[in-house]
Design a protein around this motif. Structure first.
Motif, PDB file in Angstrom:
ATOM      1  N   SER A 114     -45.056  17.715  55.338  1.00  0.00           N
ATOM      2  CA  SER A 114     -45.267  18.508  54.124  1.00  0.00           C
ATOM      3  C   SER A 114     -44.994  17.711  52.857  1.00  0.00           C
ATOM      4  CB  SER A 114     -44.351  19.736  54.141  1.00  0.00           C
ATOM      5  OG  SER A 114     -42.988  19.350  54.076  1.00  0.00           O
ATOM      6  N   SER A 115     -44.769  16.394  52.975  1.00  0.00           N
ATOM      7  CA  SER A 115     -44.483  15.577  51.797  1.00  0.00           C
ATOM      8  C   SER A 115     -45.667  15.575  50.840  1.00  0.00           C
ATOM      9  CB  SER A 115     -44.160  14.136  52.206  1.00  0.00           C
ATOM     10  OG  SER A 115     -45.328  13.480  52.668  1.00  0.00           O
ATOM     11  N   LEU A 116     -45.382  15.358  49.576  1.00  0.00           N
ATOM     12  CA  LEU A 116     -46.437  15.298  48.561  1.00  0.00           C
ATOM     13  C   LEU A 116     -47.415  14.182  48.869  1.00  0.00           C
ATOM     14  CD1 LEU A 116     -47.690  16.146  45.852  1.00  0.00           C
ATOM     15  CD2 LEU A 116     -46.045  14.633  44.706  1.00  0.00           C
ATOM     16  N   LEU A 117     -46.901  13.070  49.359  1.00  0.00           N
ATOM     17  CA  LEU A 117     -47.774  11.950  49.707  1.00  0.00           C
ATOM     18  C   LEU A 117     -48.771  12.356  50.777  1.00  0.00           C
ATOM     19  CD1 LEU A 117     -48.435   8.942  49.332  1.00  0.00           C
ATOM     20  CD2 LEU A 117     -46.742   8.424  51.103  1.00  0.00           C
ATOM     21  N   GLN A 118     -48.305  13.065  51.806  1.00  0.00           N
ATOM     22  CA  GLN A 118     -49.196  13.533  52.865  1.00  0.00           C
ATOM     23  C   GLN A 118     -50.225  14.506  52.311  1.00  0.00           C
ATOM     24  OE1 GLN A 118     -49.121  12.561  56.254  1.00  0.00           O
ATOM     25  NE2 GLN A 118     -51.106  13.606  56.233  1.00  0.00           N
ATOM     26  N   GLN A 119     -49.805  15.387  51.429  1.00  0.00           N
ATOM     27  CA  GLN A 119     -50.713  16.362  50.829  1.00  0.00           C
ATOM     28  C   GLN A 119     -51.798  15.670  50.011  1.00  0.00           C
ATOM     29  OE1 GLN A 119     -48.364  19.177  48.579  1.00  0.00           O
ATOM     30  NE2 GLN A 119     -46.996  19.593  50.308  1.00  0.00           N
ATOM     31  N   ARG A 120     -51.407  14.650  49.258  1.00  0.00           N
ATOM     32  CA  ARG A 120     -52.392  13.929  48.441  1.00  0.00           C
ATOM     33  C   ARG A 120     -53.415  13.211  49.328  1.00  0.00           C
ATOM     34  NH1 ARG A 120     -50.789  12.360  43.186  1.00  0.00           N
ATOM     35  NH2 ARG A 120     -52.784  11.224  43.157  1.00  0.00           N
ATOM     36  N   ILE A 121     -52.940  12.665  50.439  1.00  0.00           N
ATOM     37  CA  ILE A 121     -53.855  11.973  51.351  1.00  0.00           C
ATOM     38  C   ILE A 121     -54.810  12.966  51.994  1.00  0.00           C
ATOM     39  CG2 ILE A 121     -53.966  10.671  53.521  1.00  0.00           C
ATOM     40  CD1 ILE A 121     -51.269   9.400  52.677  1.00  0.00           C
ATOM     41  N   GLU A 122     -54.274  14.118  52.410  1.00  0.00           N
ATOM     42  CA  GLU A 122     -55.130  15.147  53.013  1.00  0.00           C
ATOM     43  C   GLU A 122     -56.133  15.690  52.017  1.00  0.00           C
ATOM     44  OE1 GLU A 122     -52.364  17.961  54.549  1.00  0.00           O
ATOM     45  OE2 GLU A 122     -51.861  16.759  56.322  1.00  0.00           O
ATOM     46  N   ALA A 123     -55.807  15.617  50.728  1.00  0.00           N
ATOM     47  CA  ALA A 123     -56.728  16.085  49.691  1.00  0.00           C
ATOM     48  C   ALA A 123     -57.794  15.043  49.358  1.00  0.00           C
ATOM     49  CB  ALA A 123     -55.947  16.446  48.425  1.00  0.00           C
ATOM     50  N   GLY A 124     -57.701  13.873  49.983  1.00  0.00           N
ATOM     51  CA  GLY A 124     -58.748  12.872  49.807  1.00  0.00           C
ATOM     52  C   GLY A 124     -58.338  11.607  49.077  1.00  0.00           C
ATOM     53  N   ASP A 125     -57.088  11.523  48.608  1.00  0.00           N
ATOM     54  CA  ASP A 125     -56.633  10.300  47.937  1.00  0.00           C
ATOM     55  C   ASP A 125     -56.328   9.230  48.972  1.00  0.00           C
ATOM     56  OD1 ASP A 125     -56.743  11.340  45.359  1.00  0.00           O
ATOM     57  OD2 ASP A 125     -54.738  12.222  45.519  1.00  0.00           O
ATOM     58  N   PRO A 126     -56.876   8.034  48.811  1.00  0.00           N
ATOM     59  CA  PRO A 126     -56.558   6.955  49.765  1.00  0.00           C
ATOM     60  C   PRO A 126     -55.120   6.495  49.591  1.00  0.00           C
ATOM     61  CG  PRO A 126     -57.902   6.109  47.960  1.00  0.00           C
ATOM     62  CD  PRO A 126     -57.835   7.594  47.774  1.00  0.00           C
ATOM     63  N   LEU A 127     -54.473   6.168  50.701  1.00  0.00           N
ATOM     64  CA  LEU A 127     -53.099   5.684  50.649  1.00  0.00           C
ATOM     65  C   LEU A 127     -53.074   4.311  49.979  1.00  0.00           C
ATOM     66  CD1 LEU A 127     -50.115   5.865  51.342  1.00  0.00           C
ATOM     67  CD2 LEU A 127     -50.653   4.987  53.621  1.00  0.00           C
TER      68      LEU A 127
END
Length: 322
Positions: free
Chosen positions: A207-220
């Motif tokens: 549930s981390s923000l980083l995981q959420q951003r990646i799931e929303a389409g932002d590349p790591l």
């Protein structure tokens, strides 16, 4: 007639060029693609053509240019300006200085690109006014330049300043491109930071923000990690603190050996700013000798992508007028 200096920062993808006054003021800067075909045999010719075209555009004669300084990726034989090895360009024992002078008809001086960046920061950047500085560049890899009493420290084989290949992970480290294991480059470069973030995501809170951003389409990326850390994401902050600890440990070793006035951190990763600098300084305070902690200060670079060309201009100026 006011003279000009020509600074060049040779990269694996692009080559940055700049015409600079003898006082370090930028006249014009531009870049060209780096042609790596046929083991880089056209690089010096392309640079010469680009310089001639720029001087024609500015309606300036080549006689106003004192000389050309170039920062190149890889260790440099400073006695003759040849490149010991530049893997990304296909060069080995490559007579870069001689070839460049033939093509451009100007005196040339060649140095390692990280050394040039260090000189640039010493002349016009975060190290201005200091004669003993260490510059660490955090990008795709980790590079370094050491300046002592205003002079570049080369070492016996031109490999001084290979800060990225200091071992900081002695147990469970990963392989580095240099062939060693656990190098600073594996944990403090943009590539290394992404790897650490991926490992944290694989074992951490989904549930981390980083995981959420990646799931929303932002590349790591390292940039995304720092953004999430600035937003307070615990997982991202943990990774950033880990990176800062490794980097601060390495800088403490440099500080204990060199005791420079300033350590300057540059490169693309340094754009993270204080979110990275804070854990680096904390680790440095923990690991460095007391007198070093009090006398050596850590700063972020201020010249950005201009550091290399400015340092190259400084070097040709001082080599021609020591």
């Amino acid at each position: 007639m006011e003279k000009m200096l020509l600074g060049v920062d040779l990269g694996g993808t692009t080559t940055k060029l700049a015409l600079i006054t003898t006082y370090g003021e930028m006249i014009s800067k531009w870049e060209i693609p780096t042609d790596k075909s046929e083991n880089g045999k056209f690089i010096t010719l392309n640079i010469a053509k680009a310089v001639d075209a720029k001087l024609e555009e500015l309606n300036e004669p080549k006689s106003k240019v004192l000389g050309i300084g170039m920062g190149a990726p890889g260790p440099v034989n400073f006695s003759n300006g040849s490149i010991y090895e530049a893997v990304n360009l296909g060069w080995k024992d490559y007579p870069l200085k001689d070839l460049l002078e033939v093509e451009i008809s100007l005196p040339a001086v060649i140095e390692n690109d990280a050394n040039m960046a260090a000189l640039g920061e010493m002349w016009k950047g975060a190290g201005e006014g200091a004669k003993d500085i260490v510059c660490v560049t955090l990008g795709t890899g980790v590079g370094g330049g050491i300046i002592h009493n205003g002079q570049i420290v080369h070492g016996t084989s031109g490999a001084a300043g290979e800060i990225g290949h200091m071992t900081v992970v002695t147990d469970g480290g990963v392989s580095c491109n240099c062939g060693k294991v656990g190098c600073l480059e594996t944990v403090a470069s943009a590539t290394g930071i992404v790897r650490l973030a991926s490992e944290a995501l694989a074992t951490g809170d989904n549930s981390s923000l980083l995981q959420q951003r990646i799931e929303a389409g932002d590349p790591l990326s390292s940039k995304l990690l720092f953004q999430c850390a600035k937003s307070g994401d615990p997982l991202s902050k943990t990774v950033v603190n880990r990176v800062g600890n490794y980097l601060g440990l390495a800088l403490s070793h440099i500080g204990n050996v060199m005791n420079p006035e300033k350590i300057v951190i540059g490169g693309g990763v340094s754009h993270a700013g204080e979110i990275l600098l804070e854990p680096v300084r904390q680790a440095f305070e923990t690991y460095a000798f007391k007198r070093v902690r009090k006398s050596t200060k850590i700063h972020l670079a201020t010249l950005g992508n201009d550091a290399g060309v400015i340092g190259a201009a400084w070097l040709i100026k001082n080599r021609l007028n020591p």
